[in-house]
Enzyme design. Structure first.
Site, PDB file in Angstrom:
ATOM      1  N   SER A 104       0.926  -1.203  -0.038  1.00  0.00           N
ATOM      2  CA  SER A 104       0.084   0.011   0.084  1.00  0.00           C
ATOM      3  C   SER A 104       0.786   1.181  -0.118  1.00  0.00           C
ATOM      4  O   SER A 104       1.498   1.511   1.018  1.00  0.00           O
ATOM      5  CB  SER A 104      -0.895  -0.060   1.202  1.00  0.00           C
ATOM      6  OG  SER A 104      -1.292   1.230   1.436  1.00  0.00           O
TER       7      SER A 104
ATOM      8  N   HIS B 216      -0.945  -1.123  -4.403  1.00  0.00           N
ATOM      9  CA  HIS B 216      -2.274  -0.945  -3.766  1.00  0.00           C
ATOM     10  C   HIS B 216      -2.215   0.552  -3.691  1.00  0.00           C
ATOM     11  O   HIS B 216      -1.611   1.161  -2.819  1.00  0.00           O
ATOM     12  CB  HIS B 216      -2.443  -1.672  -2.637  1.00  0.00           C
ATOM     13  CG  HIS B 216      -3.734  -1.300  -1.867  1.00  0.00           C
ATOM     14  ND1 HIS B 216      -4.744  -2.333  -1.962  1.00  0.00           N
ATOM     15  CD2 HIS B 216      -4.093  -0.613  -0.710  1.00  0.00           C
ATOM     16  CE1 HIS B 216      -5.829  -1.954  -1.427  1.00  0.00           C
ATOM     17  NE2 HIS B 216      -5.482  -0.969  -0.749  1.00  0.00           N
TER      18      HIS B 216
ATOM     19  N   ASP C  74      -4.534   3.608  -2.578  1.00  0.00           N
ATOM     20  CA  ASP C  74      -5.488   3.997  -1.692  1.00  0.00           C
ATOM     21  C   ASP C  74      -5.986   5.362  -2.204  1.00  0.00           C
ATOM     22  O   ASP C  74      -5.355   6.367  -1.938  1.00  0.00           O
ATOM     23  CB  ASP C  74      -5.121   4.080  -0.113  1.00  0.00           C
ATOM     24  CG  ASP C  74      -5.264   2.589   0.101  1.00  0.00           C
ATOM     25  OD1 ASP C  74      -6.187   1.863   0.123  1.00  0.00           O
ATOM     26  OD2 ASP C  74      -4.008   2.295   0.878  1.00  0.00           O
TER      27      ASP C  74
ATOM     28  N   MET D 168      -8.691   8.135  -1.502  1.00  0.00           N
ATOM     29  CA  MET D 168      -9.615   8.666  -0.365  1.00  0.00           C
ATOM     30  C   MET D 168     -10.273  10.079  -0.848  1.00  0.00           C
ATOM     31  O   MET D 168      -9.654  10.774  -1.299  1.00  0.00           O
ATOM     32  CB  MET D 168      -9.043   8.754   0.786  1.00  0.00           C
ATOM     33  CG  MET D 168      -8.431   7.381   1.310  1.00  0.00           C
ATOM     34  SD  MET D 168      -7.668   7.529   3.178  1.00  0.00           S
ATOM     35  CE  MET D 168      -6.821   6.211   3.139  1.00  0.00           C
TER      36      MET D 168
ATOM     37  N   HIS E  45      -7.639   1.020  -4.534  1.00  0.00           N
ATOM     38  CA  HIS E  45      -8.815   0.768  -3.532  1.00  0.00           C
ATOM     39  C   HIS E  45      -9.692   1.938  -3.468  1.00  0.00           C
ATOM     40  O   HIS E  45      -9.267   3.001  -2.861  1.00  0.00           O
ATOM     41  CB  HIS E  45      -7.927   0.412  -2.185  1.00  0.00           C
ATOM     42  CG  HIS E  45      -8.953   0.044  -1.170  1.00  0.00           C
ATOM     43  ND1 HIS E  45      -8.449   0.009   0.274  1.00  0.00           N
ATOM     44  CD2 HIS E  45     -10.358   0.162  -0.979  1.00  0.00           C
ATOM     45  CE1 HIS E  45      -9.447  -0.033   1.010  1.00  0.00           C
ATOM     46  NE2 HIS E  45     -10.716   0.050   0.287  1.00  0.00           N
TER      47      HIS E  45
ATOM     48  N   MET F 186     -11.792   4.399  -1.777  1.00  0.00           N
ATOM     49  CA  MET F 186     -12.534   4.797  -0.578  1.00  0.00           C
ATOM     50  C   MET F 186     -13.440   6.018  -0.743  1.00  0.00           C
ATOM     51  O   MET F 186     -12.931   7.031  -0.376  1.00  0.00           O
ATOM     52  CB  MET F 186     -11.574   4.867   0.415  1.00  0.00           C
ATOM     53  CG  MET F 186     -11.159   3.463   1.148  1.00  0.00           C
ATOM     54  SD  MET F 186      -9.704   3.488   2.035  1.00  0.00           S
ATOM     55  CE  MET F 186      -8.484   3.423   0.800  1.00  0.00           C
TER      56      MET F 186
ATOM     57  N   MET G  39     -11.686  -5.735   4.710  1.00  0.00           N
ATOM     58  CA  MET G  39     -10.905  -4.845   5.475  1.00  0.00           C
ATOM     59  C   MET G  39     -10.339  -5.480   6.804  1.00  0.00           C
ATOM     60  O   MET G  39     -11.569  -5.769   7.448  1.00  0.00           O
ATOM     61  CB  MET G  39     -11.685  -3.555   5.564  1.00  0.00           C
ATOM     62  CG  MET G  39     -11.685  -2.731   4.304  1.00  0.00           C
ATOM     63  SD  MET G  39     -10.133  -2.094   3.496  1.00  0.00           S
ATOM     64  CE  MET G  39      -9.373  -1.165   4.822  1.00  0.00           C
TER      65      MET G  39
ATOM     66  N   GLY H 217      -9.502   4.449   6.055  1.00  0.00           N
ATOM     67  CA  GLY H 217      -9.252   6.061   6.115  1.00  0.00           C
ATOM     68  C   GLY H 217      -7.876   6.243   6.639  1.00  0.00           C
ATOM     69  O   GLY H 217      -7.462   7.246   6.273  1.00  0.00           O
TER      70      GLY H 217
ATOM     71  N   GLY I 186      -3.445   4.736   7.365  1.00  0.00           N
ATOM     72  CA  GLY I 186      -2.587   3.507   7.385  1.00  0.00           C
ATOM     73  C   GLY I 186      -2.190   3.540   8.821  1.00  0.00           C
ATOM     74  O   GLY I 186      -2.368   4.112   9.591  1.00  0.00           O
TER      75      GLY I 186
ATOM     76  N   ASP J  10      -6.696  -6.370   3.976  1.00  0.00           N
ATOM     77  CA  ASP J  10      -6.019  -4.980   3.993  1.00  0.00           C
ATOM     78  C   ASP J  10      -6.018  -4.257   5.159  1.00  0.00           C
ATOM     79  O   ASP J  10      -7.377  -4.097   5.797  1.00  0.00           O
ATOM     80  CB  ASP J  10      -6.613  -4.020   2.935  1.00  0.00           C
ATOM     81  CG  ASP J  10      -6.183  -2.573   2.719  1.00  0.00           C
ATOM     82  OD1 ASP J  10      -4.868  -2.224   3.337  1.00  0.00           O
ATOM     83  OD2 ASP J  10      -6.865  -2.010   2.208  1.00  0.00           O
ATOM     84  N   GLY J  11      -5.214  -3.823   5.791  1.00  0.00           N
ATOM     85  CA  GLY J  11      -5.093  -3.090   7.236  1.00  0.00           C
ATOM     86  C   GLY J  11      -4.246  -3.947   8.168  1.00  0.00           C
ATOM     87  O   GLY J  11      -4.826  -4.934   8.740  1.00  0.00           O
TER      88      GLY J  11
ATOM     89  N   GLY K 248       1.024  -1.995   4.096  1.00  0.00           N
ATOM     90  CA  GLY K 248       1.686  -0.634   3.971  1.00  0.00           C
ATOM     91  C   GLY K 248       2.806  -0.355   4.805  1.00  0.00           C
ATOM     92  O   GLY K 248       3.976  -0.592   4.495  1.00  0.00           O
ATOM     93  N   THR K 249       2.640   0.035   6.096  1.00  0.00           N
ATOM     94  CA  THR K 249       3.985   0.067   6.915  1.00  0.00           C
ATOM     95  C   THR K 249       4.774  -1.022   7.119  1.00  0.00           C
ATOM     96  O   THR K 249       5.988  -0.897   7.241  1.00  0.00           O
ATOM     97  CB  THR K 249       3.165   0.652   8.442  1.00  0.00           C
ATOM     98  OG1 THR K 249       2.235  -0.171   8.701  1.00  0.00           O
ATOM     99  CG2 THR K 249       2.875   2.119   8.378  1.00  0.00           C
TER     100      THR K 249
HETATM  101  C1  DX5 Z   1      -6.579   1.853   4.911  1.00  0.00           C
HETATM  102  C2  DX5 Z   1      -5.996   1.530   3.813  1.00  0.00           C
HETATM  103  C3  DX5 Z   1      -4.853   0.452   3.910  1.00  0.00           C
HETATM  104  C4  DX5 Z   1      -3.730   0.942   4.618  1.00  0.00           C
HETATM  105  C5  DX5 Z   1      -2.945  -0.157   5.077  1.00  0.00           C
HETATM  106  O1  DX5 Z   1      -7.663   2.712   4.901  1.00  0.00           O
HETATM  107  O2  DX5 Z   1      -6.929   0.859   2.888  1.00  0.00           O
HETATM  108  O3  DX5 Z   1      -4.560   0.037   2.578  1.00  0.00           O
HETATM  109  O4  DX5 Z   1      -3.029   2.059   3.933  1.00  0.00           O
HETATM  110  O5  DX5 Z   1      -1.846   0.167   5.618  1.00  0.00           O
HETATM  111  P1  DX5 Z   1      -1.120  -0.550   6.876  1.00  0.00           P
HETATM  112  O6  DX5 Z   1      -0.680  -1.752   6.173  1.00  0.00           O
HETATM  113  O7  DX5 Z   1      -0.031   0.265   7.343  1.00  0.00           O
HETATM  114  O8  DX5 Z   1      -2.219  -0.853   7.767  1.00  0.00           O
HETATM  115 ZN    ZN Z   2      -6.377  -0.071   0.996  1.00  0.00          ZN
END
Ligand code: DX5
Ligand code: ZN
Length: 226
Positions: free
Chosen positions: A9, A34, A36, A38, A68, A70, A140, A145, A147, A174-175, A196-197
């Site tokens: 992500s 990925h 994101d 928003m 993705h 959102m 999810m 919203g 990371g 995801d998440g 992501g992180t």
């Molecule tokens: C949250 C996102 C995720 C997020 C994941 O709203 O949809 O894709 O970036 O990040 P990590 O892996 O750090 O939870």
């Molecule tokens: Zn995502």
């Protein structure tokens, strides 16, 4: 048996170096990226939209952008994301009243269609008809919203339920997913892993990507013999 796909992500990346960050992930073994998106309505934050995806696609023409969405009106952005080079358009079922028509519209633009469910949405919101028509289902494991949130293990049974109904479908989590939480996701049957992180902040991203991939492929091989 489905195969592991790792989709880092980019929300956790350095946005000022987005194309280079995507390239770094692909070199490290990531199959997808990925993205994101928003809109400040479906979720409070605003991240990026089609213009930024267009630039990334221009820099890396063969990138697979797992978008993705959102966003509050997912119908509205199908053409823009397709024009930007999106490969997969994943919308939230909570944001639309007509998921089947939306999947048709996504397919008409030659993108794969994904259907996402937030933590409080039950897996049966994805009916057999929707699930069969979609190319990917996203469970999810945090509230959409931002990371870096804590993994919600209570969402994992939804992965297992969907996997039992759709044995050959791509199922994404995801998440909060990373080396510490991948086992339960893989055992439940998810094969598309967003992180992501856990990937971008790791000293060695390649190692984390490989570990996530191996865990999923091992779990899939075990599920296949059952
Ligand atoms: C949250 C996102 C995720 C997020 C994941 O709203 O949809 O894709 O970036 O990040 P990590 O892996 O750090 O939870
Ligand atoms: Zn995502």
């Amino acid at each position: 048996m489905v195969k592991a796909i790792i989709s880092p992500s980019v929300l956790a990346s350095d946005f000022g170096q987005l194309t280079a960050e995507c390239q770094r992930m692909i070199k490290g073994g990531a199959e997808w990226l990925h993205m994101d998106v928003m809109d400040g309505h479906f979720v409070p934050n605003i991240t990026m939209g089609a213009p930024i995806l267009t630039c990334v696609h221009k820099g890396i023409p063969d990138i697979f952008m797992d978008c993705h969405m959102m966003v509050a009106q997912p119908e509205k952005w199908v053409n823009d994301i397709a024009d930007a080079g999106g490969a997969l358009y994943c919308f939230h079922i909570e944001a639309t009243s007509d998921p089947l028509s939306l999947i048709t519209a996504i397919h008409a633009r030659n993108m794969k269609a994904g259907v996402a469910i937030s933590p409080d949405t039950p897996s049966n919101a994805i009916t057999d008809e929707i699930g069969e028509k979609a190319d990917m289902l996203l469970v999810m494991t945090v509230y959409p919203g931002r990371g870096g949130q804590k993994f919600l293990e209570r969402c994992v049974p939804k992965v297992a339920e969907l996997r039992s109904r759709f044995p050959e479908k791509d199922i994404e989590v995801d998440g909060g997913v990373g080396p510490k939480t991948i086992d339960v996701c893989a055992d439940a049957g998810s094969n598309v892993i967003v992180a992501g992180t856990a990937i971008f902040n790791a000293p060695n991203a390649e190692e984390v990507i490989q570990l996530l991939k191996d865990t999923v492929n091992t779990a899939q091989a075990k599920l296949a013999v059952k």
